[in-house]
Design a protein around this motif. Structure first.
Motif, short mmCIF file in Angstrom:
data_model
loop_
_atom_site.label_atom_id
_atom_site.label_comp_id
_atom_site.label_asym_id
_atom_site.label_seq_id
_atom_site.Cartn_x
_atom_site.Cartn_y
_atom_site.Cartn_z
N LEU A 199 44.12 48.60 16.97
CA LEU A 199 43.36 48.38 15.74
C LEU A 199 42.31 49.46 15.53
N ARG A 200 41.73 49.92 16.65
CA ARG A 200 40.73 50.99 16.57
C ARG A 200 41.37 52.26 16.03
N ALA A 201 42.58 52.56 16.50
CA ALA A 201 43.28 53.75 16.02
C ALA A 201 43.61 53.65 14.54
N ARG A 202 43.84 52.44 14.05
CA ARG A 202 44.16 52.24 12.64
C ARG A 202 42.92 52.19 11.76
N GLY A 203 41.73 52.15 12.39
CA GLY A 203 40.51 51.99 11.62
C GLY A 203 40.37 50.58 11.08
N ALA A 204 40.97 49.61 11.78
CA ALA A 204 40.99 48.24 11.29
C ALA A 204 40.05 47.33 12.06
N ILE A 205 39.10 47.90 12.77
CA ILE A 205 38.22 47.08 13.59
C ILE A 205 36.79 47.62 13.53
N ALA A 206 35.82 46.72 13.44
CA ALA A 206 34.40 47.06 13.56
C ALA A 206 33.90 46.45 14.86
N GLU A 207 33.01 47.14 15.55
CA GLU A 207 32.59 46.68 16.87
C GLU A 207 31.07 46.70 17.01
N LEU A 208 30.55 45.65 17.60
CA LEU A 208 29.16 45.57 18.04
C LEU A 208 29.18 45.33 19.53
N ASP A 209 28.48 46.17 20.29
CA ASP A 209 28.50 46.00 21.74
C ASP A 209 27.11 45.69 22.27
N TRP A 210 27.01 45.73 23.59
CA TRP A 210 25.77 45.39 24.29
C TRP A 210 24.61 46.24 23.81
N HIS A 211 24.85 47.53 23.58
CA HIS A 211 23.76 48.41 23.13
C HIS A 211 23.29 48.03 21.73
N ASP A 212 24.23 47.61 20.88
CA ASP A 212 23.86 47.21 19.53
C ASP A 212 23.04 45.92 19.55
N LEU A 213 23.42 44.97 20.41
CA LEU A 213 22.74 43.68 20.44
C LEU A 213 21.39 43.71 21.16
N ALA A 214 21.18 44.73 21.99
CA ALA A 214 19.91 44.80 22.72
C ALA A 214 18.74 44.90 21.73
N PHE A 215 17.68 44.14 21.98
CA PHE A 215 16.50 44.17 21.12
C PHE A 215 15.79 45.51 21.28
N THR A 216 15.37 46.08 20.19
CA THR A 216 14.55 47.29 20.24
C THR A 216 13.15 46.89 20.71
N PRO A 217 12.32 47.83 21.14
CA PRO A 217 10.95 47.49 21.54
C PRO A 217 10.19 46.77 20.42
N GLU A 218 10.40 47.16 19.17
CA GLU A 218 9.71 46.51 18.06
C GLU A 218 10.19 45.07 17.89
N GLU A 219 11.51 44.86 18.01
CA GLU A 219 12.04 43.50 17.91
C GLU A 219 11.57 42.64 19.08
N ALA A 220 11.52 43.25 20.27
CA ALA A 220 11.03 42.51 21.44
C ALA A 220 9.58 42.09 21.25
N GLN A 221 8.79 42.97 20.69
CA GLN A 221 7.39 42.63 20.43
C GLN A 221 7.28 41.45 19.47
N ALA A 222 8.14 41.43 18.46
CA ALA A 222 8.12 40.31 17.50
C ALA A 222 8.49 39.00 18.18
N VAL A 223 9.50 39.03 19.07
CA VAL A 223 9.89 37.82 19.79
C VAL A 223 8.74 37.31 20.65
N LEU A 224 8.12 38.22 21.42
CA LEU A 224 7.03 37.81 22.30
C LEU A 224 5.83 37.30 21.50
N THR A 225 5.55 37.94 20.39
CA THR A 225 4.45 37.47 19.54
C THR A 225 4.71 36.04 19.06
N ASP A 226 5.96 35.76 18.68
CA ASP A 226 6.33 34.42 18.23
C ASP A 226 6.19 33.40 19.36
N LEU A 227 6.63 33.79 20.56
CA LEU A 227 6.58 32.87 21.70
C LEU A 227 5.16 32.64 22.20
N LEU A 228 4.34 33.70 22.21
CA LEU A 228 2.99 33.61 22.78
C LEU A 228 1.95 33.16 21.75
#
Length: 739
Positions: free
Chosen positions: A173-202
């Motif tokens: 499917l990748r060779a056909r261009g028929a697939i989109a992918e999100l992996d571990w690096h994409d799902l990892a929170f950026t430092p700014e997103e992590a700060q927002a999560v911690l601010t919400d929790l704390l």
């Protein structure tokens, strides 16, 4: 194939509290147009939460079906009963019904798949989210899913959420261009997103140090981020953040043990434990520590665990997520210290056989065998420094306790030579002072020298780098007889003496000693000294008015620098400055400017350390000549003042006084004229040989000179005739009446 499907599997679970929305990823999902989307990441990466949020925006339009998969669905009949039930849950009007009989491959290919595809065709946009695809491992179930994914009707999309790196039809499917992918690096929170999560929790923004510590531990991993945030939020003592962070890290390792480690086979867990002493996981060292199946296990775990992250410089090597490293370190420690010691020493022996000294030293030290670490450094340091990699040697020494280095006069000499190769003579002198206090004896260091003689040579080199060329000459002269010919120590001693003679205008004597240095450096394979000696010889010839030898020597020096990867090392500066001087004499100001830019880059390290004042003075003096040639009075004055400041730091400016005095505001470099320049006798001889069929190597043999000499002369012929190849040079020479 009929079976009941629990209703709870047909809808996503509730969103956890304090969960940051992921607009960055939602936009990517919305923007994707491919029929198949794969979201692949380890446990706790936020796959289900992300797709839950995304599915709700689709569900409002009645366009999303959901099926949560588990081990019960790991059979083709139950899998497709669930998929069909999920589709009918949102589109009851679909003309697709579960197959009434038992699932068979023939029934799937002849009846179920065709009716499913045709029934979905023309029904309008619809997305099917399959959450937990890693549970489907049955061969027939995987194959049937692959058949379906490669035949999706128009307007129908399938989203696969899995803990594993998917196989099956994904590469196709990748060779056909028929697939989109999100992996571990994409799902990892950026430092700014992590700060927002911690601010919400704390309830308030975390302190910068706390945020940094949490992000370093979690690397943006959603589950670990929330675990540590909740641990910090439960704390009643704001002053004891370090203890709270430690408790958070323990909670993360407990989650890892439950969700990852305990789900692995005994063989996989043993592999991870035995290789936990490695900083990077690759097949070779893993095999040495964990047996012949290590390569297979590494690939399996990289695909299924996904907390093994590919190393950018080598995609076949991996590093562990920091939280996984911490868990494995704790488990290995619980087995007793001897296990870790044995593994480190096994790793050290393997890396030693591969010639990877940094890893060898690190593992010997961690394995408690400092003597073996010292032996590795003493075995490999000279070759590494000669290649211009003194920083590596410094890093090896930094792996040892400082007391170990200071207690061994040999290591002190090595530390001094590493500092000198990086253009840091002050640091080198401090180490040499320690050698003096230790009272060096007849111990050998490097090839063919005692610690005492080696330290004296190092002091001479430090002197010339600091502009004290006369003192360096005296030191080198006293130790010269103690050095063995054809070794790097003799080459360095000759270079130190030749440098002093050069700056005091004794060019013939300097050329003789630097010629010996060239011979010895070449024999010893010492690239740094070879480039340095050839460059200084080019300067000798230039300052003595012998332009053709200067050109040949600067070409040879820069060729050697290019071969050794030393084009940006300070030892190449002399060759660049000599070449620039020649170009200015020929009126080729633009080329001279480019060459001086190379010289400036080569001198960058010595500029930071304040070493090589003579070379800096000569560089600025040549810059002043260039500016004067272009009638740029301000630039010429500025360069001359910089040259004078550098010369003032020299013990004896020597020839610099005359050179700088000759750079006046009315000095004009003649403009380059069109037409061929005059060829030397040697170049004319080579030009005539170029008319025939001989190769350059055969021409060299015919004239009893080196291959490099012929190459240098050929380049000079091409340059002077304005040609780029052999035939063009011959044609141009005939056109000008030279042949």
């Amino acid at each position: 194939m009929t079976s009941s499907v629990p209703t709870f599997k047909l809808r996503p679970g509730d969103q956890p509290p304090h969960q940051l929305t992921r607009p960055r990823l939602l936009r990517r999902l919305d923007a994707s147009t491919e029929p198949v989307v794969v979201v692949s990441a380890p446990a706790g990466a936020g796959k289900t939460v992300l797709l839950t949020e995304w599915s709700r925006s689709l569900a409002t339009r009645g366009a999303c079906a959901w099926l949560s998969l588990d081990a019960y669905d790991n059979a083709p009949g139950r899998l497709w009963a669930g998929i069909l039930r999920a589709l009918q849950h949102v589109r009851p009007e679909l003309p697709v019904r579960p197959h009434s009989g038992e699932w068979t491959l023939d029934a799937w290919l002849e009846e179920i798949l065709p009716s499913l595809v045709s029934g979905l065709d023309g029904q309008g946009p619809l997305a099917l989210i399959l959450d937990g695809v890693e549970s489907i491992t049955d061969v027939d179930a995987v194959r049937s899913l692959s058949d379906f994914l490669t035949r999706l009707p128009r307007g129908f999309r399938v989203v696969l959420s899995t803990r594993n790196v998917p196989g099956g039809p994904v590469p196709t499917l990748r060779a056909r261009g028929a697939i989109a992918e999100l992996d571990w690096h994409d799902l990892a929170f950026t430092p700014e997103e992590a700060q927002a999560v911690l601010t919400d929790l704390l309830g308030s923004a975390p302190a910068p140090d706390t945020l940094s510590a949490v992000y370093e531990t979690t690397e943006g991993w959603a589950a670990a981020l929330c675990i540590m945030g909740r641990t910090l939020a439960r704390s009643s003592d704001d002053a004891d953040t370090a203890a709270d962070l430690a408790r958070g890290r323990r909670a993360v390792t407990e989650y890892l043990a439950t969700e990852v480690l305990h789900r692995l086979t005994t063989e996989q867990r043993e592999f991870l434990l035995r290789t936990s002493v490695l900083d990077e996981l690759s097949a070779g060292p893993c095999r040495a520590l964990a047996g012949d199946r290590a390569g297979v296990l590494l690939r399996e775990l990289a695909r299924t665990v996904q907390l093994l992250v590919p190393v950018a410089a080598d995609p076949s090597a991996y590093r562990r997520h920091r939280a996984l490293s911490a868990l494995l370190c704790d488990l290995l420690g619980s087995e007793g210290g001897e296990t870790a010691v044995s593994l480190h020493r096994t790793a050290a022996r393997w890396y030693s056989r591969q010639g990877e000294t940094t890893a060898t030293v690190r593992h010997w030290v961690r394995g408690g065998d400092e003597a073996a670490a010292v032996a590795s450094i003493l075995h490999d340091w000279e070759q590494t420094i000669s290649a211009g990699r003194g920083r590596e040697v410094r890093q090896w020494l930094e792996l040892l306790p400082l007391r170990t280095v200071a207690a061994d006069a040999r290591l002190c000499v090595v530390a001094a030579m590493a500092a000198l190769s990086e253009g840091a003579p002050e640091t080198a002198r401090r180490w040499l002072d320690v050698v003096r206090l230790r009272g060096p004896g007849a111990e050998k260091v490097g090839e063919g020298s005692t610690v005492s003689d080696a330290a004296a040579v190092a002091r001479a080199v430090a002197c010339w780098l600091q502009g004290e060329v006369l003192t360096g000459d005296r030191l080198a002269e006293t130790v010269f007889a103690g050095t063995v010919p054809l070794t790097s120590w003799r080459a360095l001693a000759c270079t130190a003496r030749g440098t002093a003679l050069l700056w005091t205008s004794r060019y013939e004597e300097a050329e003789a000693l630097l010629g010996e240095a060239t011979r010895d450096a070449h024999a010893a394979g010492h690239g740094l000294t070879l480039v340095r000696a050839l460059g200084l010889r080019a300067l000798c010839a230039l300052l003595a008015g012998r332009h053709e030898p200067a050109r040949m020597l600067s070409d040879e020096a820069l060729d050697a620098a290019g071969t050794a990867g030393l084009e940006r090392h300070f030892v190449a500066a002399a060759a660049y400055i000599g070449r620039a001087g020649l170009l200015l004499d020929e009126g080729r100001a633009d080329e001279a400017e480019r060459t001086l830019a190379d010289a400036e880059a080569a001198l960058a390290d010595s500029s930071r350390t304040g070493s090589e004042p003579q070379m800096h003075a000569l560089y600025h003096g040549t810059r002043a000549r260039l500016a004067t040639a272009r009638r740029n009075t301000d630039a010429a004055r500025e360069a001359r003042e910089a040259a004078e400041r550098a010369a003032a730091r020299c013990e004896s400016p020597g020839v610099l006084t005359d050179l700088l005095g000759g750079v006046g505001e009315d000095t004009v470099v003649p403009l380059v004229v069109s037409g061929p320049q005059e060829l030397s006798l040697g170049e004319r001889r080579v030009l005539r040989a170029l008319c025939g069929p001989l190769t350059l190597r055969q021409i060299a043999a015919e004239f009893y000179v080196s291959h490099n000499t012929v190459k240098t002369q050929v380049r000079a012929v091409f340059r002077k005739l304005g040609a780029h190849d052999r035939s063009a040079a011959v044609a141009r020479a005939r056109e000008c009446g030279m042949l």
